[in-house]
Scaffold this motif. Structure first.
Motif, short mmCIF file in Angstrom:
data_model
loop_
_atom_site.label_atom_id
_atom_site.label_comp_id
_atom_site.label_asym_id
_atom_site.label_seq_id
_atom_site.Cartn_x
_atom_site.Cartn_y
_atom_site.Cartn_z
N TYR A 106 1.20 -7.73 -4.57
CA TYR A 106 0.29 -7.41 -5.67
C TYR A 106 0.65 -6.04 -6.25
CZ TYR A 106 -4.33 -7.94 -7.97
OH TYR A 106 -5.35 -8.10 -8.87
N LEU A 107 0.86 -5.06 -5.37
CA LEU A 107 1.24 -3.72 -5.84
C LEU A 107 2.60 -3.74 -6.53
CD1 LEU A 107 0.05 -1.42 -2.91
CD2 LEU A 107 -1.00 -1.74 -5.16
N LEU A 135 -2.53 -8.25 0.22
CA LEU A 135 -3.20 -6.96 0.06
C LEU A 135 -2.78 -5.98 1.14
CD1 LEU A 135 -6.81 -8.32 -0.59
CD2 LEU A 135 -5.07 -7.73 -2.30
N GLU A 159 -5.89 -3.01 -4.91
CA GLU A 159 -5.01 -3.70 -5.86
C GLU A 159 -5.79 -4.23 -7.05
OE1 GLU A 159 -3.12 -4.17 -1.78
OE2 GLU A 159 -5.14 -4.30 -2.60
#
Length: 106
Positions: free
Chosen positions: A6-7, A66, A78
């Motif tokens: 996600y990041l 996450l 996130e």
């Protein structure tokens, strides 16, 4: 490594639009107060909405993607960053189009 997915996606969005600021001189980051005034209300409204939806079991987050940091109330970092990064990228893109195509109607 997938916990960084996600990041990584958010970083890719920022890296993909960052050259618009420097190469086309759109001035979005220079006018940071306007950017904050544009992005902050969106981030707050959607952050609250997402938080309430998750708290009411209407929405969940896949913990596999996450890093495990969350705001009080459980909103993953996130998700908070999503509500900041994506509008910033949208503003950069919009301003870049205005620079390159000033004759286009708004």
């Amino acid at each position: 490594m997938s916990h960084l997915a996600y990041l990584a996606l958010l970083a890719a969005c920022l890296l993909g639009t960052m050259p618009l600021e420097t190469l086309l001189h759109v001035g979005v980051y220079v006018q940071w107060r306007r950017l904050v005034a544009t992005v902050l209300p969106v981030a707050v409204v959607f952050g609250v909405w997402d938080g309430l939806s998750a708290a009411g079991d209407l929405w969940t987050y896949n913990e596999h993607y996450l890093v495990g940091l969350a705001l009080p109330g459980g909103l993953p970092i996130e998700e908070v960053l999503f509500f900041v990064v994506i509008p910033v990228c949208a503003v950069l893109t919009y301003e870049a189009v205005r620079v390159r195509k000033p004759h286009w109607a708004r």
